[in-house]
Design an enzyme around this catalytic site. Sequence first.
Site, PDB file in Angstrom:
ATOM      1  N   CYS A  15      31.271  42.845  24.930  1.00 35.39           N
ATOM      2  CA  CYS A  15      32.062  44.049  24.674  1.00 35.39           C
ATOM      3  C   CYS A  15      33.232  43.555  23.844  1.00 35.39           C
ATOM      4  CB  CYS A  15      32.561  44.676  25.970  1.00 35.39           C
ATOM      5  SG  CYS A  15      33.718  46.030  25.669  1.00 35.39           S
ATOM      6  N   THR A  16      33.449  44.200  22.725  1.00 36.45           N
ATOM      7  CA  THR A  16      34.431  43.657  21.774  1.00 36.45           C
ATOM      8  C   THR A  16      35.861  43.731  22.300  1.00 36.45           C
ATOM      9  OG1 THR A  16      34.371  45.811  20.700  1.00 36.45           O
ATOM     10  CG2 THR A  16      33.047  44.061  19.732  1.00 36.45           C
ATOM     11  N   TYR A  64      33.562  54.615  25.201  1.00 38.69           N
ATOM     12  CA  TYR A  64      32.196  55.107  25.029  1.00 38.69           C
ATOM     13  C   TYR A  64      31.289  54.616  26.171  1.00 38.69           C
ATOM     14  CZ  TYR A  64      32.764  56.411  20.021  1.00 38.69           C
ATOM     15  OH  TYR A  64      33.124  56.990  18.828  1.00 38.69           O
ATOM     16  N   GLY A  65      31.770  53.567  26.857  1.00 38.99           N
ATOM     17  CA  GLY A  65      30.907  52.779  27.737  1.00 38.99           C
ATOM     18  C   GLY A  65      30.134  53.532  28.802  1.00 38.99           C
ATOM     19  N   CYS A  80      30.795  47.480  18.005  1.00 40.53           N
ATOM     20  CA  CYS A  80      30.911  48.033  19.352  1.00 40.53           C
ATOM     21  C   CYS A  80      29.528  47.888  19.964  1.00 40.53           C
ATOM     22  CB  CYS A  80      31.324  49.505  19.264  1.00 40.53           C
ATOM     23  SG  CYS A  80      31.295  50.363  20.852  1.00 40.53           S
ATOM     24  N   ASN A  81      29.469  47.169  21.062  1.00 41.72           N
ATOM     25  CA  ASN A  81      28.154  46.931  21.674  1.00 41.72           C
ATOM     26  C   ASN A  81      27.524  48.224  22.163  1.00 41.72           C
ATOM     27  OD1 ASN A  81      27.705  43.778  22.139  1.00 41.72           O
ATOM     28  ND2 ASN A  81      29.875  44.253  22.184  1.00 41.72           N
ATOM     29  N   ASP A 140      34.692  50.805  15.645  1.00 39.00           N
ATOM     30  CA  ASP A 140      34.647  50.578  17.097  1.00 39.00           C
ATOM     31  C   ASP A 140      35.129  51.838  17.802  1.00 39.00           C
ATOM     32  OD1 ASP A 140      34.275  48.802  19.442  1.00 39.00           O
ATOM     33  OD2 ASP A 140      36.420  49.097  19.699  1.00 39.00           O
TER      34      ASP A 140
HETATM   35  N1  DGL Z   1      34.207  47.846  22.658  1.00 42.85           N
HETATM   36  C1  DGL Z   1      33.018  48.524  22.952  1.00 42.85           C
HETATM   37  C2  DGL Z   1      31.841  47.618  23.181  1.00 42.85           C
HETATM   38  O1  DGL Z   1      31.775  46.572  22.561  1.00 42.85           O
HETATM   39  C3  DGL Z   1      33.007  49.596  23.971  1.00 42.85           C
HETATM   40  C4  DGL Z   1      34.185  49.987  24.684  1.00 42.85           C
HETATM   41  C5  DGL Z   1      34.025  51.398  25.192  1.00 42.85           C
HETATM   42  O2  DGL Z   1      34.279  52.268  24.377  1.00 42.85           O
HETATM   43  O3  DGL Z   1      33.621  51.589  26.328  1.00 42.85           O
HETATM   44  O4  DGL Z   1      30.960  47.940  23.937  1.00 42.85           O
END
Ligand code: DGL
Length: 273
Positions: A189-190, A39-40, A70-71, A7
Amino acid sequence: MKIAIFDSGFGGLTVFGAIRRLLPSYDYVYLGDNARTPYGHRSFEVVYRFTAQAVRYLLAGDCALIVIACNTASAKALRSIQQTLLPTLAPTRRVLGIIRPSVEALARDHDARTVALWGTAGTVQSESYAIELAKLAPKMRLVQMACPLLVPLVESGELSGAGLDYFLQKYWAQTVAEDPTVDSLLLACTHYPLLLPRIRAVVPEEVEILSQGAIVAPSLADYLLRHPEIEGRLSRGGQTTFLTTDHSEDFDRLAELFLGHPVESAKIDLAES
Ligand code: DGL
């Protein structure tokens, strides 16, 4: 060999926790790219580069199966990794994402007619959920809402309080303003399940809230049953190695809060991978 869970930060721990509860005997590696989270909001190229570095690192170790929990990374990097990176680097190993099993579960197990999806801007803009849902449940309506402030709040350990409630109320108001018939909310989003008690307090009780840990864990169990060539390579020591790209003390403190037991992580550098 091990199962790896990757993630961008702490969020994947919600998925990892559910997987380990259901499949406790395997050995796991959890890798959080805390140094570069979130990452979003990042571009396709950057999310791909970061995710590919993590995958290369895990493949260089003894991971037979990598779950990208991670989505954002699943939406922006998974396909290229499966189609380009894996066949050249490690054709007998597997990399799985989190979007397909979530959409399959929505289509199969829920009576949702109008699903609201909360996710990062990257996940929403990728349209990955809309594309998969159109294939598997074309009658389901989808309302997508980017919730950009929730990941930074989680990564800072802000899991309750008036500031958090303000943003949850705002995102919910925006969601129902787009479609008042919403009957289910997918936390795509996890990181968001870590906020579940407060989300549950804000969202009306007749709206079903779906967290991905409960979806991905049984989906992985099913995958292992169907793929003995992978399952047969997995060791069963019940051990987990925690890796982070930032301070391990910070990781250990928050991971302990989320998992409910002491965690001892090691710091690694992905930039060279
Ligand atoms: N937890 C991640 C997801 O499921 C992203 C969080 C991020 O890094 O913005 O999208």
